[in-house]
Scaffold this active site. Sequence first.
Site: not given
Length: 409
Positions: A112, A182, A360-361
């Site tokens: 990433q 971002y 992810a989690r």
Amino acid sequence: MNTATSLPGDTHRAHPDVFSPAKLGPVTLRNRIIKAATFEASTPDALVTDDLIKYHRLPAAGGVGMTTVAYLAVTPGGRTEGRQIWWRPEAIPGLRDLTEAIHAEGAAISAQIGHAGPVADARSNKATAYAPVRFFNPLSMRFAKRATKDDIKDIIEAHAKAARFAIEAGFDAVEIHLGHNYFASSFLSPLINRRDDEFGGSLQNRAKVARGLVRAVRQAVDREGTPIAVTAKLSMADGVRGGITIDEALQTAKWLEEDGGLDALELTAGSSLVNPMYLFRGDAPVKEFAAAFKPPLRWGIRMTGNKFFREYPYRDAFLLRDAKKFRAELKMPLILLGGITNRETMDLAMAEGFEFVAMARALLAEPDLINRIKADGDAHTVRSACTHCNRCMATIYSHTHCVVTGSPG
């Protein structure tokens, strides 16, 4: 190989098996399951460590098709905090060790890449942060500088350079960060971007940075002649009034598709600046976040944290409803993120036309979850150990792990 699955209202629709191999641009993944980027807090010196390698090797050995390394900043000032790796020659040998370790497990690996923009911690990075306008970051207690046209040009070129470094380090893909307010996302946001020049005002102007980043990375990859995939993570909505809306995000996605720079698009949501829990549905870990900081910031989080960490109930595939609007109007491969924890949600994503799923989690809690789901076959009895308590979120300031299972180490 395609399999037919019966779903309510769609009894004869065939869709890919989530465990079948799939092409991601020039790369073939062994299955359609991607470990989404989550900052690992495993790089105290902003270089690869054995801990970081272990962090990604575990889900690779656990069966994912590809793991995503987060967050590899394109400049020192583009980091959300000073321990994160930024692309430079000194980082390449360690990153090569990392990619080789993942390949040895049979999985692919993505980097990433991005610039945190107003989310960057100028104090920790000891470098200037940039935003569309002068912007105060309460976590760093510093102002981000209004980016000039030259600053924007430099950051775009830094993304291209990062892609070249990624090829050198042996990555199979790069994921360009266009989300969570971002740098690129902050330009897309009408709430943050109050410029009146060529990068502000209309969506067409506000999207110039995101489109420019993708074009630069694609051109860099094509010039290198080494086939790697180029993907991006795009916020569908910030979840705040005046921020990025689904309609604007969809138009941005259409432009990105027309530009032809992406092999796939991962759909996300929320803002690291104003509404992080819009992505992380479930419990809001205000107490744990407060404990991760020193006073007076700790006291501030305790007093006002419930306004910042707004709580949204968890449900399986919680981004699917919005993501289906993108699937209906885009032809490019899409990656569904959000509440993918079991075989049912994976199959549902495939049936709805998504080419990949990201999680992810659940993998933080159980790195071997994918192998267990695959071994379970049609029984569909395997359930994730993730309780959606989100207390793992606060561990990114120490060492990212699941507080329920203790994984990954």
